[in-house]
Design a protein around this motif. Sequence first.
Motif, PDB file in Angstrom:
ATOM      1  N   ASP A 133       0.646  -1.119   0.028  1.00 28.12           N
ATOM      2  CA  ASP A 133      -0.177  -0.130  -0.073  1.00 28.12           C
ATOM      3  C   ASP A 133       0.927   1.192  -0.003  1.00 28.12           C
ATOM      4  OD1 ASP A 133      -2.151  -1.878   0.224  1.00 28.12           O
ATOM      5  OD2 ASP A 133      -2.586  -1.315   2.378  1.00 28.12           O
ATOM      6  N   ARG A 179      -2.992  -0.828  -2.023  1.00 29.08           N
ATOM      7  CA  ARG A 179      -4.115   0.017  -1.933  1.00 29.08           C
ATOM      8  C   ARG A 179      -3.283   1.522  -2.196  1.00 29.08           C
ATOM      9  NH1 ARG A 179      -9.598   0.010  -2.508  1.00 29.08           N
ATOM     10  NH2 ARG A 179     -10.485  -1.449  -1.087  1.00 29.08           N
ATOM     11  N   ILE A 192      -3.752   5.494  -1.388  1.00 26.52           N
ATOM     12  CA  ILE A 192      -4.356   6.351  -0.648  1.00 26.52           C
ATOM     13  C   ILE A 192      -3.946   7.593  -0.561  1.00 26.52           C
ATOM     14  CG2 ILE A 192      -5.026   6.902   1.940  1.00 26.52           C
ATOM     15  CD1 ILE A 192      -4.708   3.733   2.310  1.00 26.52           C
ATOM     16  N   ARG A 201      -9.302   6.303  -0.417  1.00 28.16           N
ATOM     17  CA  ARG A 201      -8.863   5.005  -1.191  1.00 28.16           C
ATOM     18  C   ARG A 201      -9.090   5.456  -2.707  1.00 28.16           C
ATOM     19  NH1 ARG A 201     -11.494   2.535   3.194  1.00 28.16           N
ATOM     20  NH2 ARG A 201     -13.174   2.146   1.682  1.00 28.16           N
ATOM     21  N   THR A 214     -10.590   6.008   4.507  1.00 27.45           N
ATOM     22  CA  THR A 214     -10.101   4.831   5.345  1.00 27.45           C
ATOM     23  C   THR A 214     -10.685   4.771   6.586  1.00 27.45           C
ATOM     24  OG1 THR A 214      -8.425   6.432   5.817  1.00 27.45           O
ATOM     25  CG2 THR A 214      -7.945   4.788   4.257  1.00 27.45           C
TER      26      THR A 214
END
Length: 499
Positions: free
Chosen positions: A106, A172, A174, A188, A370
């Motif tokens: 991520d 992910r 972000i 996200r 999130t």
Amino acid sequence: MLTRVLLTLVKAGVIRPLGPRGLAATASGYLHWNITLAWGYQTGAGRHPERAAIIDDDGVLTYAEVDERTSRLAHAFRAGERIGLLCRNHRGFIETLTACTKIGADAVLLNTGLSQGQLAQVAQDQEIDRFVADREFADLLPDRPVIFTDGLESLVLNGPDKPLPRRPPRGRLIILTSGTTGTPKGARRPEPASLAPAAALLSRIPLKHGDVISITSPLFHAWGLAAFQLGLVLGATLVLRRRFDPEQALRDAEQCTAMFVVPVMLQRMLETPLRPKLRIIASSGSSLPPKVATRTLEEFGPVLYNLYGSTEVSWASIATPEEMIQDPGTAGTPPLGTRLAIVDDAGKPVAPGETGRIFVGNEMLFDGYTNGTSKESLDGLMATGDLGYLRNGLLFVAGRDDEMIVSGGENVYPREVEDLLSQLDGVTEVAVLGVEDEQFGQRLVAYMVGDESLTADQVRDHVKANLARFSVPRDVFFVNELPRNAAGKVLKRQLRENG
């Protein structure tokens, strides 16, 4: 719809005849990485290996070099871990983000303007395992492991030359919200399922395969990230600088075909004498003052494109040069595959010319915050949080719905007053906000940067002559500069607190 997407991609040169090597790289990259940054660089390494992919303060990297370097760097990360990326515009940002996609980690893109306390809070909220950061931010980082970007070169040179897992887990991505009204939230971002999102932007902004693009807007911001992703699809050369300097940016632009900016940067470049020939200047990230749009079109030619969107909805509309010549305050029309609705508080469409809430639908609506919350939805469309109206088929943004004030029973939109005041001679920046008022409930306050000879009475008289009486700011303050975050957005909360 599919036909229009394909035609747009063909026109931009994204879809074109390939030799055996380019075709093999495109196919094998897709099978290995799916449609990700990793696929983009492997495709580029096969189609144009010697083309410059990145030009920054440290030199030039080709597509082949970025592909190889990010594969080596990926071994420094772990699938499933969460990396906080805190750095300015340079190769380290792009290589780290690409390496994360190659291993399935991520990535949290951090605003370089965050305070020590905000970084600590974000690290906790986003459950960051470790940071990749420029060394200048060392004293701000919370107690987490960190890789400084000046050490990435060693990791690349010493990274193993061995295969990476095929189709790694989707990490992910972000992005933090601007935080202009409080602590930034994590949004996200979805991975594009196809090249349709690129086609949407290309349907209104005529970028071409192989363009040389200067990205002055921060890469951690949704607009800078979009410029990077779109440039990769186009096989473009990206020109990056760690710090924005208006004269340096314009000198870079002399070798470029396109430039991505945020409005405050464009305004500062207009204060310099340099006027390079560009085919495209693409602006977004905050509202574009009509006076800045008009002056840019006059001095650079019909090359300005203005995208209206947000971290949550990606894009809503794009104004072309012709539309801004017609009305410099417009946000344009929705691009390919985008739906737009303006509705009242009950969710019913308003009549043309009436102000309502803006809702948008496209393929890149975010997956939620999130913290588990999201934006309001309506029939598959998502709220932008803004108010606006349609006139002659063009969208106009009146301002944030949480900034609208009620003064003496009348709805007042600070954005309308800002646009009016920004057109005064000698005024360079304006911020208008609402504060509590015992008599009228709320009143407007204006903060202005520019002509020192201008008086508060002149400002109020100008508004009184052009807008309703409740739009006249009760208080007018002249300041040296407006507080902004690293993405160029005015921090109205800070103005209100320091009032």
